[in-house]
Motif scaffolding. Structure first.
Motif, PDB file in Angstrom:
ATOM      1  N   PHE A  15      -3.317  -2.957  -6.092  1.00 53.72           N
ATOM      2  CA  PHE A  15      -2.986  -3.758  -4.915  1.00 53.72           C
ATOM      3  C   PHE A  15      -3.070  -5.251  -5.202  1.00 53.72           C
ATOM      4  O   PHE A  15      -2.220  -6.027  -4.766  1.00 53.72           O
ATOM      5  CB  PHE A  15      -3.930  -3.392  -3.767  1.00 53.72           C
ATOM      6  N   LYS A  24      -7.889   5.696  -3.273  1.00 53.24           N
ATOM      7  CA  LYS A  24      -8.634   4.436  -3.186  1.00 53.24           C
ATOM      8  C   LYS A  24      -8.741   3.766  -4.553  1.00 53.24           C
ATOM      9  O   LYS A  24      -8.593   2.540  -4.672  1.00 53.24           O
ATOM     10  CB  LYS A  24     -10.020   4.697  -2.593  1.00 53.24           C
ATOM     11  N   ARG A  46      -6.635   4.177  -7.103  1.00 54.59           N
ATOM     12  CA  ARG A  46      -5.295   3.697  -7.467  1.00 54.59           C
ATOM     13  C   ARG A  46      -4.960   2.416  -6.704  1.00 54.59           C
ATOM     14  O   ARG A  46      -4.410   1.469  -7.268  1.00 54.59           O
ATOM     15  CB  ARG A  46      -4.269   4.794  -7.159  1.00 54.59           C
ATOM     16  N   TRP A  47      -5.288   2.406  -5.418  1.00 51.89           N
ATOM     17  CA  TRP A  47      -5.017   1.228  -4.590  1.00 51.89           C
ATOM     18  C   TRP A  47      -5.764   0.009  -5.128  1.00 51.89           C
ATOM     19  O   TRP A  47      -5.187  -1.076  -5.259  1.00 51.89           O
ATOM     20  CB  TRP A  47      -5.440   1.518  -3.150  1.00 51.89           C
ATOM     21  N   ILE A  83       2.123   2.143  -3.407  1.00 54.76           N
ATOM     22  CA  ILE A  83       1.043   2.636  -4.267  1.00 54.76           C
ATOM     23  C   ILE A  83       0.714   4.089  -3.955  1.00 54.76           C
ATOM     24  O   ILE A  83       0.598   4.926  -4.862  1.00 54.76           O
ATOM     25  CB  ILE A  83      -0.204   1.742  -4.114  1.00 54.76           C
ATOM     26  N   VAL A  84       0.578   4.419  -2.674  1.00 51.48           N
ATOM     27  CA  VAL A  84       0.185   5.796  -2.345  1.00 51.48           C
ATOM     28  C   VAL A  84       1.350   6.769  -2.522  1.00 51.48           C
ATOM     29  O   VAL A  84       1.138   7.937  -2.872  1.00 51.48           O
ATOM     30  CB  VAL A  84      -0.425   5.898  -0.930  1.00 51.48           C
ATOM     31  N   THR A 133       0.824  -1.207   0.000  1.00 49.87           N
ATOM     32  CA  THR A 133       0.000   0.000   0.000  1.00 49.87           C
ATOM     33  C   THR A 133       0.858   1.256   0.000  1.00 49.87           C
ATOM     34  O   THR A 133       0.556   2.231  -0.707  1.00 49.87           O
ATOM     35  CB  THR A 133      -0.937  -0.005   1.224  1.00 49.87           C
ATOM     36  N   LEU A 186      -7.886   2.669   3.878  1.00 49.47           N
ATOM     37  CA  LEU A 186      -7.044   3.779   3.451  1.00 49.47           C
ATOM     38  C   LEU A 186      -7.627   5.123   3.872  1.00 49.47           C
ATOM     39  O   LEU A 186      -6.902   6.020   4.324  1.00 49.47           O
ATOM     40  CB  LEU A 186      -6.859   3.720   1.933  1.00 49.47           C
TER      41      LEU A 186
END
Length: 236
Positions: free
Chosen positions: A98, A91, A93-94, A42-43, A39, A73
């Motif tokens: 993920f 959210k 993108r995750w 990604i963020v 995570t 998140l």
């Protein structure tokens, strides 16, 4: 008094000596692996791509490390003052990144996980990785990380069991796998990070050790059955 993990190893020995086929079942995410670094990557990548009007949001996100994450998140970002627009972007993108083979590479084994699974295997247990990951999206990445991180994989007495589709409910899938697990031998122990799944395994195999990894679990999880065992990691 023996550590509960040592007791499980001793039970594998005992079952093996009397000709039984001991089986140990392990979940992956939150159990053998800490997937929070997945995570974070990604963020952080999202923060690097944000336009100038979101510089403040990007700066906040860049300060985050794995230990700062809550299960959801939005529960991490909203109290820090990240804008709702960026939370929505994060959210999305995750969700798209993920659950992928590539993202598995960021996972970190929980302390002592690989050595403990190896001990179970070398004492004669069939090792089952029973996970809510799905075959289309995560099989290749899962095999690669298990291999690279020193877990038993690709050998007799090792089973990797993933959902056939992403859409199937994780707990429903694991419930559906209870009968096939029995076909492998005597269930000695199960390891999970979700109390509901640990309870499910305890009810199905009350004579086995149902172990909860005290790492992270979904909000609203049911109370853990008193007979289940809690451990922080796999260190002996």
């Amino acid at each position: 008094m023996n550590h509960p993990l040592q007791t499980i190893l001793d039970e594998i020995d005992a079952r093996h000596r009397v000709g039984e086929r001991p089986v140990v079942i392990f979940d992956l995410d939150g159990t053998l692996y800490d997937n929070r670094p997945r995570t974070i990557r990604i963020v952080h990548a999202l923060a690097a791509s944000l336009p100038a009007e979101h510089d403040r949001d990007a700066a906040i996100i860049r300060t985050l490390g794995p230990n700062d994450l809550r299960y959801r998140l939005e529960d991490t970002l909203r109290p820090l003052g990240v804008s709702e627009e960026v939370i929505t972007m994060a959210k999305k993108r995750w969700f798209t990144r993920f659950f992928t083979d590539a993202a598995c590479a960021d996972d970190v084994p929980v302390r002592g996980a690989a050595p403990f699974v190896q001990r179970c295997f070398h004492r004669g247990a069939t090792v089952v990785y029973l996970t809510g990951r799905d075959i289309p999206g995560m099989l290749v990445g899962t095999v690669r990380t298990l291999r690279d991180d020193g877990f038993p994989i690709g050998q007799p007495r090792v089973e990797l069991v993933l959902k056939p589709t992403f859409e199937e409910d994780d707990t429903g899938f694991k419930r559906r796998m209870l009968d096939p697990m029995n076909e492998l031998g005597t269930i000695v122990a199960t390891f999970e990070n979700e109390p509901g799944n640990a309870n499910l395994f305890h009810h199905r195999w009350p004579e086995s050790f149902a172990v909860l990894l005290d790492t992270q679990s979904a909000p609203g999880a049911p109370p853990l059955e008193p007979a289940c065992i809690r451990v922080p990691d796999f260190s002996l």
